[in-house]
Design an enzyme around this catalytic site. Structure first.
Site, PDB file in Angstrom:
ATOM      1  N   ASP A   1       0.822  -1.219   0.000  1.00 18.03           N
ATOM      2  CA  ASP A   1       0.000   0.000   0.000  1.00 18.03           C
ATOM      3  C   ASP A   1       0.853   1.265   0.000  1.00 18.03           C
ATOM      4  O   ASP A   1       2.030   1.232   0.366  1.00 18.03           O
ATOM      5  CB  ASP A   1      -0.875   0.042   1.268  1.00 18.03           C
ATOM      6  CG  ASP A   1      -1.952  -1.024   1.274  1.00 18.03           C
ATOM      7  OD1 ASP A   1      -1.956  -1.880   0.375  1.00 18.03           O
ATOM      8  OD2 ASP A   1      -2.797  -0.983   2.192  1.00 18.03           O
TER       9      ASP A   1
ATOM     10  N   HIS B   1       3.958  -2.156   2.998  1.00 18.36           N
ATOM     11  CA  HIS B   1       3.981  -0.814   2.396  1.00 18.36           C
ATOM     12  C   HIS B   1       5.286  -0.619   1.632  1.00 18.36           C
ATOM     13  O   HIS B   1       6.351  -0.681   2.251  1.00 18.36           O
ATOM     14  CB  HIS B   1       3.828   0.239   3.498  1.00 18.36           C
ATOM     15  CG  HIS B   1       2.568   0.056   4.290  1.00 18.36           C
ATOM     16  ND1 HIS B   1       2.461  -0.879   5.295  1.00 18.36           N
ATOM     17  CD2 HIS B   1       1.352   0.656   4.195  1.00 18.36           C
ATOM     18  CE1 HIS B   1       1.233  -0.839   5.798  1.00 18.36           C
ATOM     19  NE2 HIS B   1       0.537   0.082   5.147  1.00 18.36           N
TER      20      HIS B   1
HETATM   21 ZN   LIG Z   1      -2.266   3.043   3.407  1.00 20.72          ZN
END
Ligand SMILES: [Zn+2]
Length: 250
Positions: free
Chosen positions: A75, A217
């Site tokens: 993400d 991430h």
């Molecule tokens: Zn996020």
């Protein structure tokens, strides 16, 4: 008498030769027939092998849908440096992942989005500005989703269907209204909390199971290191990395 014997001998000789010739011709025909038969049987066995091979291929395909699947998701990107580094590592290992990108990072690094798409990764929506849905911002949140899908679709020329709502807050009514599918996660190693890759690897390896969706991430150096170590370890354990689409719909 002598003549008679000679005639007899000659007759025998002629008989022998002609019998020989007949035998030779017959044998020759037999050989030819045998050759044809062998050819036919070779053809038949080739056909059998072809069927067998096709059968084997079928069983390989049948087996291959039976592998242990797992999905890595990243993400908040794309990041101009770490995402490229991650893509290099995934490519080396023949692994695909799913990237939930924000609209604002997409417009800054469209070339990275293009590369993700070209290398077989799935790209999903993570809102434009990493907005968290609340009771008061439903319309604004919806507009961010639409704007983000638009910028991604312009780059990859493909419809964006999957969305990961920041912080996991979602409204089911968006699914029908926007024709989007929310994708949450089942393993969260909190990679953004630490710069220690080994801790992240340990957390994932310690709890991972078949069909898990791992949340990470692609915005940190330690995440790139951890993700590639996770890939090496789980590939060694017989896992195959797929996009979330394959976890959700296969
Ligand atoms: Zn996020």
């Amino acid at each position: 008498m002598q003549i008679t014997m000679k005639k007899i001998l000659a007759a025998i000789l002629i008989f022998d030769i002609s019998a020989g010739l007949l035998l030779f011709v017959a044998y020759g025909n037999k050989l030819l027939e045998k050759g044809r038969q062998e050819e036919r049987s070779q053809e038949q066995s080739r056909a059998v092998w072809a069927v067998k091979e096709a059968g084997d291929a079928d069983s390989v395909i049948a087996e291959s849908t039976d592998y242990k699947k797992i999905a890595l998701t990243f993400d908040d990107g794309p990041h101009p440096y770490y995402t490229e580094q991650l893509l290099d590592g995934l490519k080396e290992r023949g692994v695909v992942a799913t990237f939930f990108v924000t609209g604002e990072h997409t417009v800054l690094h469209p070339d990275v989005i293009k590369r993700m798409h070209e290398e077989g990764h799935l790209i999903g929506n993570h809102t434009y500005s990493h907005m968290q849905l609340t009771n008061g911002n439903k319309e604004e949140f919806k507009e961010e989703l639409i704007a983000t899908s638009e910028v991604i679709e312009e780059i990859i020329n493909e419809e964006v269907i999957y969305v990961r709502p920041p912080y996991g807050t979602w409204d089911k009514s968006f699914e029908g209204e926007l024709n989007m599918i929310p994708v949450l996660w089942s393993v969260d190693p909190l990679d953004w909390c630490t710069d220690n890759a080994a801790t992240v690897v340990e957390k994932v390896i310690g709890q991972v199971e078949e069909n898990d969706i791992i949340l990470m991430h692609d915005y940190y150096a330690s995440t790139v290191t951890a993700a590639l170590e996770i890939v090496d370890e789980l590939q060694g354990q017989g896992y195959t990395f797929v996009t979330v689409e394959e976890i959700l719909f296969d």
